[in-house]
Design an enzyme around this catalytic site. Structure first.
Site, mmCIF file in Angstrom:
data_model
loop_
_atom_site.group_PDB
_atom_site.id
_atom_site.type_symbol
_atom_site.label_atom_id
_atom_site.label_comp_id
_atom_site.label_asym_id
_atom_site.label_seq_id
_atom_site.Cartn_x
_atom_site.Cartn_y
_atom_site.Cartn_z
ATOM 1 N N THR A 115 0.838 -1.212 0.000
ATOM 2 C CA THR A 115 0.000 0.000 0.000
ATOM 3 C C THR A 115 0.867 1.255 0.000
ATOM 4 O O THR A 115 0.708 2.144 -0.844
ATOM 5 C CB THR A 115 -0.911 0.006 1.250
ATOM 6 O OG1 THR A 115 -1.711 -1.173 1.226
ATOM 7 C CG2 THR A 115 -1.803 1.231 1.279
ATOM 8 N N VAL A 116 1.789 1.347 0.953
ATOM 9 C CA VAL A 116 2.563 2.592 1.108
ATOM 10 C C VAL A 116 3.659 2.688 0.042
ATOM 11 O O VAL A 116 3.825 3.745 -0.600
ATOM 12 C CB VAL A 116 3.156 2.701 2.536
ATOM 13 C CG1 VAL A 116 3.858 4.042 2.699
ATOM 14 C CG2 VAL A 116 2.072 2.542 3.586
ATOM 15 N N ALA A 128 13.122 19.650 -3.659
ATOM 16 C CA ALA A 128 14.299 18.961 -3.113
ATOM 17 C C ALA A 128 15.596 19.629 -3.585
ATOM 18 O O ALA A 128 16.632 19.516 -2.938
ATOM 19 C CB ALA A 128 14.281 17.491 -3.538
ATOM 20 N N ASP A 141 -1.000 -0.648 17.683
ATOM 21 C CA ASP A 141 -0.510 0.320 16.694
ATOM 22 C C ASP A 141 -0.612 1.756 17.254
ATOM 23 O O ASP A 141 0.334 2.540 17.140
ATOM 24 C CB ASP A 141 -1.334 0.186 15.407
ATOM 25 C CG ASP A 141 -0.940 1.216 14.367
ATOM 26 O OD1 ASP A 141 0.119 1.045 13.738
ATOM 27 O OD2 ASP A 141 -1.672 2.210 14.202
ATOM 28 N N LYS A 152 2.446 4.528 18.187
ATOM 29 C CA LYS A 152 2.454 5.939 17.757
ATOM 30 C C LYS A 152 2.506 6.870 18.966
ATOM 31 O O LYS A 152 3.203 7.887 18.939
ATOM 32 C CB LYS A 152 1.202 6.217 16.922
ATOM 33 C CG LYS A 152 1.224 5.476 15.588
ATOM 34 C CD LYS A 152 -0.150 5.473 14.951
ATOM 35 C CE LYS A 152 -0.136 4.815 13.585
ATOM 36 N NZ LYS A 152 -1.486 4.508 13.085
HETATM 37 P P1 NDP Z 1 1.704 -3.919 2.872
HETATM 38 O O1 NDP Z 1 1.464 -5.225 3.526
HETATM 39 O O2 NDP Z 1 0.708 -3.380 1.950
HETATM 40 O O3 NDP Z 1 3.110 -3.976 2.091
HETATM 41 C C1 NDP Z 1 4.248 -4.542 2.665
HETATM 42 C C2 NDP Z 1 5.301 -4.724 1.596
HETATM 43 O O4 NDP Z 1 6.455 -5.292 2.204
HETATM 44 C C3 NDP Z 1 4.871 -5.672 0.473
HETATM 45 O O5 NDP Z 1 5.424 -5.218 -0.747
HETATM 46 C C4 NDP Z 1 5.522 -7.003 0.877
HETATM 47 O O6 NDP Z 1 5.864 -7.798 -0.212
HETATM 48 C C5 NDP Z 1 6.805 -6.501 1.512
HETATM 49 N N1 NDP Z 1 7.349 -7.474 2.445
HETATM 50 C C6 NDP Z 1 6.724 -8.053 3.489
HETATM 51 N N2 NDP Z 1 7.557 -8.903 4.118
HETATM 52 C C7 NDP Z 1 8.712 -8.859 3.415
HETATM 53 C C8 NDP Z 1 9.945 -9.529 3.550
HETATM 54 N N3 NDP Z 1 10.147 -10.430 4.527
HETATM 55 N N4 NDP Z 1 10.922 -9.267 2.677
HETATM 56 C C9 NDP Z 1 10.719 -8.366 1.672
HETATM 57 N N5 NDP Z 1 9.570 -7.693 1.497
HETATM 58 C C10 NDP Z 1 8.580 -7.950 2.367
HETATM 59 O O7 NDP Z 1 2.011 -2.890 4.055
HETATM 60 P P2 NDP Z 1 1.775 -1.325 4.068
HETATM 61 O O8 NDP Z 1 2.288 -0.732 2.819
HETATM 62 O O9 NDP Z 1 0.389 -1.050 4.496
HETATM 63 O O10 NDP Z 1 2.692 -0.900 5.313
HETATM 64 C C11 NDP Z 1 4.088 -0.739 5.190
HETATM 65 C C12 NDP Z 1 4.605 -0.012 6.416
HETATM 66 O O11 NDP Z 1 3.982 1.267 6.497
HETATM 67 C C13 NDP Z 1 4.296 -0.690 7.753
HETATM 68 O O12 NDP Z 1 5.348 -0.426 8.648
HETATM 69 C C14 NDP Z 1 3.038 0.013 8.219
HETATM 70 O O13 NDP Z 1 2.874 -0.033 9.611
HETATM 71 C C15 NDP Z 1 3.339 1.410 7.761
HETATM 72 N N6 NDP Z 1 2.182 2.273 7.586
HETATM 73 C C16 NDP Z 1 1.116 1.862 6.842
HETATM 74 C C17 NDP Z 1 0.063 2.702 6.611
HETATM 75 C C18 NDP Z 1 -1.117 2.286 5.810
HETATM 76 O O14 NDP Z 1 -2.075 3.065 5.731
HETATM 77 N N7 NDP Z 1 -1.120 1.122 5.193
HETATM 78 C C19 NDP Z 1 0.055 4.056 7.174
HETATM 79 C C20 NDP Z 1 1.242 4.419 7.922
HETATM 80 C C21 NDP Z 1 2.253 3.536 8.119
HETATM 81 P P3 NDP Z 1 4.799 -8.761 -0.940
HETATM 82 O O15 NDP Z 1 3.554 -7.953 -1.195
HETATM 83 O O16 NDP Z 1 5.515 -9.147 -2.160
HETATM 84 O O17 NDP Z 1 4.536 -9.859 0.034
HETATM 85 N N1 HSE Z 2 -3.015 0.605 10.442
HETATM 86 C C1 HSE Z 2 -2.724 1.978 10.664
HETATM 87 C C2 HSE Z 2 -4.022 2.712 10.935
HETATM 88 C C3 HSE Z 2 -2.053 2.566 9.459
HETATM 89 O O1 HSE Z 2 -5.094 2.174 10.665
HETATM 90 O O2 HSE Z 2 -3.969 3.822 11.450
HETATM 91 C C4 HSE Z 2 -1.581 3.981 9.673
HETATM 92 O O3 HSE Z 2 -0.530 4.033 10.568
#
Ligand code: NDP
Ligand code: HSE
Length: 430
Positions: A14-15, A34, A203, A207
């Site tokens: 997602t991110v 930048a 979570d 924060k």
């Molecule tokens: P997702 O699950 O959508 O994406 C995680 C990514 O990491 C995927 O591309 C996955 O690969 C990859 N990944 C997972 N495990 C491994 C591994 N062992 N080795 C290599 N790649 C790996 O997570 P999000 O994007 O939602 O979240 C990412 C981070 O951002 C987290 O720390 C989350 O807490 C934080 N965050 C998320 C928010 C949100 O709204 N979603 C908001 C703020 C912070 P694959 O898909 O190929 O398995």
């Molecule tokens: N899982 C978190 C939330 C993502 O719902 O707020 C943002 O940090």
């Protein structure tokens, strides 16, 4: 324009996907701000197939995510995998040890290892940045570090989890069931990989520990945050809260007292017309109270691809243009060990929903327990109900000490005519 700022991106979910889309869409203005070109030189995740739909440009796909940290052609590693341990931690540690800047959205990592990572960053002349880790797209860490830096922070309180707020709002507005709304929040990319982190308050606690660290000049103390989640909140509680003029919100609150810092994540009743009561859906809101400024409210989307990418990219731009800052607002050596107050020291008004046998004397038993603990009742609701079912009695108290309420709850537990575990929620003035 000066030399390119070269990024390696770990995690394309997602991110990570959001970051690539926003970088592609706003490239010209981002690079103008930048002062250099931002080049994504390498990307990695687990499943290459999922990356194919993303605007990867000339970025090289790398198997073995950890190797991104040791590439000679990378200035900054952007970690968007998640998790306090494992690949994310390994990547972050190695990147900083290699003198590469680290941008992350990973609150679990920062809440657990933030101080050690900040020390590594300083030792290797790199920047550690994590704006996206708290409250998604709201630049709250930047506000604490810069615009509000002249204040003694009295209190930081807010809605810090978008998933929980989305669930609570949909349950209230649409009368929907918890599990159904959680599945929708997951589909929208709001929830953590393990959604129990969201709904059990973990979570938000990550924060809050980060916010308190920046506000009070201490390293994050996750293990001392009192944490309760929202699994047990029912439609009945949501309806009674509305009847009383309140909304239920999961709040993270850190307050400074003479003898220490209080930190808690709890579902609370907040007035329906208050800024936090009016914050709905995936929106987060953080209220900061400084001794000079008074109250400041920051509100915006707390989760999702675009808002989180917005914060990640703000860190990338700041580092690319040469800004450097102490990760937790003060130099690592100046981070203090602050006393953390126990939850029992808290006091507030309480909401109690009791399920009782509808018989003479039941309320007298309850009020006797309250009287023994010097708990004063502000109001009581009991609606007429089907004689074959137990009665629901909702009690709202005047301000009471947590310790007294806990003793009262233990005594209520011993009453055979209370047929279910009482539901207790705190009421917050926000
Ligand atoms: P997702 O699950 O959508 O994406 C995680 C990514 O990491 C995927 O591309 C996955 O690969 C990859 N990944 C997972 N495990 C491994 C591994 N062992 N080795 C290599 N790649 C790996 O997570 P999000 O994007 O939602 O979240 C990412 C981070 O951002 C987290 O720390 C989350 O807490 C934080 N965050 C998320 C928010 C949100 O709204 N979603 C908001 C703020 C912070 P694959 O898909 O190929 O398995
Ligand atoms: N899982 C978190 C939330 C993502 O719902 O707020 C943002 O940090």
């Amino acid at each position: 324009m000066s030399k390119n700022f070269r990024i390696a991106l770990a995690g394309l979910g997602t991110v990570g996907g959001g970051v690539l889309h926003v970088l592609a869409r706003n490239r010209e203005l981002i690079e103008a701000r930048a002062g250099c070109a931002i080049e994504v030189v390498a990307v990695s995740a687990r499943d290459r197939a999922k990356a194919e739909a993303l605007p990867l440009g000339n970025a090289e796909w790398v198997e073995g995510t950890a190797s991104l940290a040791t590439r000679a052609d990378v200035d900054c590693v952007v970690e968007l995998i998640g998790g306090a341990e494992g690949v994310a931690h390994e990547l972050a540690r190695t990147a900083l040890q290699q003198g590469k800047h680290l941008v992350t959205a990973n609150k679990a990592l920062i809440a657990r290892h933030g101080k050690a990572l900040a020390e590594q960053a300083v030792d290797h002349r790199a920047q550690l940045a994590f704006e996206a880790a708290v409250a998604g797209g709201i630049p709250v860490l930047h506000a604490l570090r810069t615009g509000l830096a002249g204040n003694d922070m009295l209190r930081v309180a807010g809605i810090l989890n978008g998933t929980c707020n989305y669930i609570l709002t949909a349950m209230q507005k649409e009368g929907r069931e918890f599990d159904d709304v959680l599945a929708e929040a997951q589909a929208k990319g709001y929830a953590e990989a393990d959604p129990s982190f969201d709904i059990d308050g973990i979570d938000a606690a990550h924060k809050l520990a980060i916010l308190a660290a920046l506000a009070y000049g201490m390293s994050p103390q996750m293990d001392t945050v009192h944490v309760e989640g929202i699994r047990h909140i029912t439609q009945s509680d949501i309806r009674y809260a509305c009847e009383l003029g309140y909304r239920i919100r999961l709040l993270g609150i850190a307050t400074q007292h003479k003898d220490g810092i209080a930190q808690r994540v709890v579902p609370c009743l907040v007035p329906a017309d208050s800024p936090l009561g009016l914050t709905e859906g995936v929106f987060n809101a953080v209220q900061i109270e400084g001794d000079a400024v008074g109250r400041v409210l920051l509100q915006g989307r707390g989760a999702g691809a675009g808002p989180t990418a917005s914060s990640v990219i703000s860190d990338i731009i700041a580092i690319a243009r040469g800004e450097r800052w102490p990760a937790f607002t003060v130099a690592n050596a100046a981070l203090q060990q602050r006393a953390i107050l126990p939850m029992n020291a808290h006091h507030c008004c309480f909401y109690l929903r009791l399920t009782v046998a509808d018989e003479p004397g039941v309320l007298a038993d309850v009020t006797r327990i309250f009287a023994d603990e010097a708990i004063s009742v502000r109001s009581i609701i009991q609606h007429t109900h089907d004689a074959s079912t137990p009665a629901q009695v909702v009690v709202v108290t005047h301000e009471t000490h947590e310790a007294a309420m806990q003793r009262a709850l233990a005594k209520l537990d011993g009453l055979t005519r209370i047929t279910q575990k009482p539901m207790m929620l705190r009421m917050e003035t926000v």
